[in-house]
Motif scaffolding. Structure first.
Motif, PDB file in Angstrom:
ATOM      1  N   TRP A  75     124.897  88.142  -1.315  1.00  0.00           N
ATOM      2  CA  TRP A  75     126.420  88.677  -0.496  1.00  0.00           C
ATOM      3  C   TRP A  75     126.799  87.486   0.071  1.00  0.00           C
ATOM      4  O   TRP A  75     126.320  86.681   0.732  1.00  0.00           O
ATOM      5  CB  TRP A  75     126.294  89.887   0.651  1.00  0.00           C
ATOM      6  CG  TRP A  75     127.223  90.021   1.379  1.00  0.00           C
ATOM      7  CD1 TRP A  75     128.001  90.400   0.547  1.00  0.00           C
ATOM      8  CD2 TRP A  75     127.712  90.622   2.684  1.00  0.00           C
ATOM      9  NE1 TRP A  75     129.318  91.114   1.063  1.00  0.00           N
ATOM     10  CE2 TRP A  75     128.899  91.084   2.933  1.00  0.00           C
ATOM     11  CE3 TRP A  75     126.451  90.038   3.833  1.00  0.00           C
ATOM     12  CZ2 TRP A  75     129.295  91.313   4.085  1.00  0.00           C
ATOM     13  CZ3 TRP A  75     126.827  90.794   4.779  1.00  0.00           C
ATOM     14  CH2 TRP A  75     128.373  91.134   5.439  1.00  0.00           C
TER      15      TRP A  75
ATOM     16  N   ASN B  34     126.397  98.274  -9.009  1.00  0.00           N
ATOM     17  CA  ASN B  34     127.435  99.321  -8.393  1.00  0.00           C
ATOM     18  C   ASN B  34     126.518  99.723  -6.995  1.00  0.00           C
ATOM     19  O   ASN B  34     128.313 100.004  -6.335  1.00  0.00           O
ATOM     20  CB  ASN B  34     127.692 100.207  -8.875  1.00  0.00           C
ATOM     21  CG  ASN B  34     128.277  99.682 -10.305  1.00  0.00           C
ATOM     22  OD1 ASN B  34     128.639  98.968 -11.019  1.00  0.00           O
ATOM     23  ND2 ASN B  34     128.293  99.645 -11.662  1.00  0.00           N
TER      24      ASN B  34
ATOM     25  N   ASN C 248     127.618  96.325  -4.848  1.00  0.00           N
ATOM     26  CA  ASN C 248     129.177  96.149  -4.984  1.00  0.00           C
ATOM     27  C   ASN C 248     129.223  97.036  -3.965  1.00  0.00           C
ATOM     28  O   ASN C 248     130.189  96.920  -3.110  1.00  0.00           O
ATOM     29  CB  ASN C 248     129.567  96.196  -5.884  1.00  0.00           C
ATOM     30  CG  ASN C 248     128.810  95.391  -7.116  1.00  0.00           C
ATOM     31  OD1 ASN C 248     128.972  94.138  -6.536  1.00  0.00           O
ATOM     32  ND2 ASN C 248     128.959  94.980  -8.936  1.00  0.00           N
ATOM     33  N   LYS C 249     129.088  98.826  -3.623  1.00  0.00           N
ATOM     34  CA  LYS C 249     129.606  99.115  -2.808  1.00  0.00           C
ATOM     35  C   LYS C 249     129.336  98.982  -1.539  1.00  0.00           C
ATOM     36  O   LYS C 249     130.691  99.769  -0.699  1.00  0.00           O
ATOM     37  CB  LYS C 249     128.872 100.643  -3.363  1.00  0.00           C
ATOM     38  CG  LYS C 249     129.919 102.093  -2.277  1.00  0.00           C
ATOM     39  CD  LYS C 249     129.645 103.726  -2.978  1.00  0.00           C
ATOM     40  CE  LYS C 249     129.744 104.522  -2.616  1.00  0.00           C
ATOM     41  NZ  LYS C 249     129.392 105.448  -3.098  1.00  0.00           N
TER      42      LYS C 249
ATOM     43  N   PHE D  94     128.307  96.183  -0.489  1.00  0.00           N
ATOM     44  CA  PHE D  94     129.080  94.781  -0.024  1.00  0.00           C
ATOM     45  C   PHE D  94     130.968  94.902   0.713  1.00  0.00           C
ATOM     46  O   PHE D  94     131.089  94.986   1.678  1.00  0.00           O
ATOM     47  CB  PHE D  94     129.155  93.827  -0.536  1.00  0.00           C
ATOM     48  CG  PHE D  94     127.429  93.223  -1.255  1.00  0.00           C
ATOM     49  CD1 PHE D  94     126.439  93.451   0.103  1.00  0.00           C
ATOM     50  CD2 PHE D  94     127.092  92.890  -2.029  1.00  0.00           C
ATOM     51  CE1 PHE D  94     125.451  93.346  -0.309  1.00  0.00           C
ATOM     52  CE2 PHE D  94     126.355  92.087  -2.543  1.00  0.00           C
ATOM     53  CZ  PHE D  94     125.093  92.850  -0.827  1.00  0.00           C
ATOM     54  N   LYS D  95     131.151  95.870  -0.279  1.00  0.00           N
ATOM     55  CA  LYS D  95     132.488  96.725   0.336  1.00  0.00           C
ATOM     56  C   LYS D  95     132.785  97.334   0.925  1.00  0.00           C
ATOM     57  O   LYS D  95     133.644  96.827   2.120  1.00  0.00           O
ATOM     58  CB  LYS D  95     133.441  96.964  -1.649  1.00  0.00           C
ATOM     59  CG  LYS D  95     134.593  97.305  -1.186  1.00  0.00           C
ATOM     60  CD  LYS D  95     135.629  97.825  -2.145  1.00  0.00           C
ATOM     61  CE  LYS D  95     136.872  96.788  -3.417  1.00  0.00           C
ATOM     62  NZ  LYS D  95     136.929  95.634  -2.823  1.00  0.00           N
TER      63      LYS D  95
ATOM     64  N   GLU E 118     132.925  94.554   4.267  1.00  0.00           N
ATOM     65  CA  GLU E 118     133.769  93.625   3.994  1.00  0.00           C
ATOM     66  C   GLU E 118     134.818  93.829   4.583  1.00  0.00           C
ATOM     67  O   GLU E 118     135.283  93.596   5.253  1.00  0.00           O
ATOM     68  CB  GLU E 118     133.695  92.894   2.969  1.00  0.00           C
ATOM     69  CG  GLU E 118     132.965  92.107   2.423  1.00  0.00           C
ATOM     70  CD  GLU E 118     132.435  92.033   1.058  1.00  0.00           C
ATOM     71  OE1 GLU E 118     133.931  91.726   0.209  1.00  0.00           O
ATOM     72  OE2 GLU E 118     131.918  91.488   0.446  1.00  0.00           O
ATOM     73  N   ASN E 119     135.068  95.187   4.176  1.00  0.00           N
ATOM     74  CA  ASN E 119     136.191  96.372   4.860  1.00  0.00           C
ATOM     75  C   ASN E 119     136.020  96.490   6.548  1.00  0.00           C
ATOM     76  O   ASN E 119     137.190  97.064   6.960  1.00  0.00           O
ATOM     77  CB  ASN E 119     136.632  97.787   4.009  1.00  0.00           C
ATOM     78  CG  ASN E 119     137.038  97.187   2.799  1.00  0.00           C
ATOM     79  OD1 ASN E 119     137.559  96.311   2.688  1.00  0.00           O
ATOM     80  ND2 ASN E 119     136.463  98.607   1.586  1.00  0.00           N
TER      81      ASN E 119
END
Length: 130
Positions: free
Chosen positions: A12, A111, A114-115, A117-118, A121-122
């Motif tokens: 990350w 994927n 990534n989901k 981490f996103k 982060e949000n």
């Protein structure tokens, strides 16, 4: 499972420092509490609890309490499970303002990372409610 999650977070971009099996001792040195993973993002601490599945929803309350005591009001928390969480556990996480994520994917593809981490982060830079 904790090592697997720590390894995922090692990729990350916001992880500056990763600590696993963080034990907080009592005054006489015996273990009082343990946090599976703590990540320093440079701005906030991210506390991670790892369970293959949730057998007792009270584990969520214990984790929330530990994050509040050791991380203060500015840290973030996420409960990561291998198996999908049931509705009661999801509701308990939401009540405690804890992010939640199940890594269950038959192929454990990138994927999912990534989901994850996103999602973090949000939420990471939002101010926690009191």
């Amino acid at each position: 499972f904790e090592l697997e999650i720590a390894h995922i977070f090692s990729r990350w971009k916001l992880a500056k420092e990763i600590r696993i099996k963080c034990i907080f001792p009592t005054k006489n040195g015996s273990p009082k509490n343990e946090i599976d993973i703590i990540i320093n993002t440079g701005n906030k601490l991210l506390f991670i609890e790892c369970k293959t599945q949730i057998n007792k929803v009270t584990d969520i309350d214990k984790f929330a309490s530990a994050v509040k005591v050791y991380g203060g009001g500015g840290s973030k928390a996420i409960f990561i499970t291998e198996s999908p969480m049931d509705e009661k556990s999801i509701e308990k996480c939401n009540d405690n303002k804890i992010l939640h994520f199940s890594i269950y994917k038959p192929d454990r593809n990138l994927n999912g990372e990534n989901k994850l981490f996103k999602m973090i982060e949000n939420e990471l830079f939002n101010i926690n409610s009191k």
